[in-house]
Design an enzyme around this catalytic site. Sequence first.
Site, mmCIF file in Angstrom:
data_model
loop_
_atom_site.group_PDB
_atom_site.id
_atom_site.type_symbol
_atom_site.label_atom_id
_atom_site.label_comp_id
_atom_site.label_asym_id
_atom_site.label_seq_id
_atom_site.Cartn_x
_atom_site.Cartn_y
_atom_site.Cartn_z
ATOM 1 N N GLN A 120 3.182 -4.130 72.813
ATOM 2 C CA GLN A 120 1.798 -4.601 72.638
ATOM 3 C C GLN A 120 0.923 -4.296 73.856
ATOM 4 O OE1 GLN A 120 0.241 -5.926 69.990
ATOM 5 N NE2 GLN A 120 2.045 -5.987 68.686
ATOM 6 N N CYS A 144 6.194 -9.883 60.596
ATOM 7 C CA CYS A 144 7.611 -9.898 60.272
ATOM 8 C C CYS A 144 8.001 -11.140 59.501
ATOM 9 C CB CYS A 144 8.448 -9.846 61.549
ATOM 10 S SG CYS A 144 7.847 -8.652 62.697
HETATM 11 C C1 LIG Z 1 5.643 -3.858 66.816
HETATM 12 C C2 LIG Z 1 6.486 -4.441 67.893
HETATM 13 C C3 LIG Z 1 7.827 -4.058 68.056
HETATM 14 C C4 LIG Z 1 8.529 -3.136 67.095
HETATM 15 O O1 LIG Z 1 8.083 -1.821 67.184
HETATM 16 P P1 LIG Z 1 8.386 -0.851 65.931
HETATM 17 O O2 LIG Z 1 8.043 0.503 66.430
HETATM 18 O O3 LIG Z 1 7.483 -1.331 64.830
HETATM 19 O O4 LIG Z 1 9.821 -1.017 65.590
HETATM 20 C C5 LIG Z 1 8.545 -4.591 69.111
HETATM 21 N N1 LIG Z 1 7.982 -5.446 69.952
HETATM 22 C C6 LIG Z 1 6.703 -5.848 69.835
HETATM 23 C C7 LIG Z 1 6.137 -6.781 70.843
HETATM 24 C C8 LIG Z 1 5.926 -5.360 68.799
HETATM 25 O O5 LIG Z 1 4.661 -5.775 68.686
#
Ligand SMILES: *Cc1c(COP(=O)(O)O)cnc(C)c1O
Length: 388
Positions: free
Chosen positions: A183, A329
Amino acid sequence: MTEEKRNVYLDYSATTPVKEAVLNEMIPYFTEKFGNPSSLYTSGQESKNAITVARERLAALIGADPKEIFFTSSGTEADNWAVIETAFSKRAKGNHIITTKIEHHALLHSAEYLEKEGFEVTYLDVDSDGFVSLDELKDAITDKTVLISIMFANNEIGTIQPIADIAAIAKERGVIFHTDAVQALGNVPIDVKELGVDMLSISAHKIYGPKGVGALYVRRSVKLPEFMHGGGQETGKRPGTENLAGIVGFGKAAELAQANLPVHAKQLAELRDYFIGRVKNEIPNIRINGSLEKRLPGNANITFKFIEGEAILLLLDMEGISVSTGSACSSASLTPSHVLEAIGVPMEEIHGSIRFTVGDFTTKDDIDYTVETLKKVVEKLRNISSLS
Ligand SMILES: *Cc1c(COP(=O)(O)O)cnc(C)c1O
C-alpha cells in the site's frame, strides 16, 4: 432519472486501473516481442533486456540495487516467500517471529501456517490510531526471534508505521526485518537503504500496473532460499518463465509512480481531506478511523453509527459508487475486520464502517456526488434501522 448513471470508483486500495502509458508499453510483449527471456537468440535477449529495464525502474523507486529485486506473481507471493522461507531457513537459530494484529491476510495466514509448523508467533497490538509500540516490540524480541514482519502502511485504515525506527531495533538485535509495502508504494517515499529494511513486498496492481505481478526486495546480505523450485529465472531464486508483459507494465508503473509521487500524494490527500471535511459537517454520528497524520494520502475509513456497512455499500453501488467494507478480502463473509477490531472499534460499529480510497482518476465532482448520495443513503438506512 434524466441523468446518466455515474461511475465513481473509490476503492483504489483494492486495485487500480492500468494506466494507458503502462498498457501501451505492455502490448508488444504479448505479440511481436514474445521471445522467451531465457532464449539466447535475439528476440529472447530483447525480452531479457525489457525485464532488466523494469527491474532498474523498480529499484530506482525504492532505492535498491536492481540485483536485489525479484519478480513474483503477486504481493501475496512476496509476503509468503519472505516470511515462510526466512522462518524455515533460520529454524536452527530459533522458532519465534513477530508481526502485528493488523497485517494483510497474506501475512497473517502465512504466520498462522508457521504456527501449525511449530513456530511461535507474537502478534503485536496496536493503539487506537493503528500504531505499534516500539517498546512492546523491543520487549517481544527474544534469543529465539528470527524475523520481524510489520507492514509499512495499512490497507484498511492507512496508518503508516515508523518503519525506520522498527528497522533500527531489528538491526540492533540481529533480527531480519521484512515489511509489506504494497500500500505504501507510490504513495509514500521509500528508500530501503535509508530505512534499513531487509526485505520488502510490493505489487503492480496497486500502482496502476497489471494484476498478477509483484516483487520482493531482498537486501544483498540476506540469504533467502528459493520458495519455488525450477529453472534459472530470477537468478534461480524465483523460477518459472517470467510474466514478461506484466513485468514490463510493473516497470512502467514504477517509473510513473516515481515521477508523480509528490503531486499524486498531495492531490489525493486534498481530495480525501475535502471528503472527510464534508462528511464530518454534513452527516451526524460518524467516526473517522485511524491516524489522521501518518496516513496514506488516499484513505478515509469512516464508521456510520447505527447502520450496516454492507447495506451502505449496496445502496452506493446502485448509484454507481464503488467502496468497500473493511477489506475486499473479507467482503465475501461477514467476519468483522481484524484491523478495526485491533484499534478498538466496538463490534457493532465495525459493521457500520466503510473504506473510501481515492486515486489519480478521482475528481472533486466524484467526491461531491458521493457525499450527496451518502447523505441520502445514510438517512434512509437510519430511518429504517432498529439500532438508532
Ligand atoms: C493488495 C495487498 C496485498 C496483496 O497483493 P496481491 O498482489 O493482490 O497479492 C498484500 N498486502 C497488502 C497490504 C495489500 O494491500
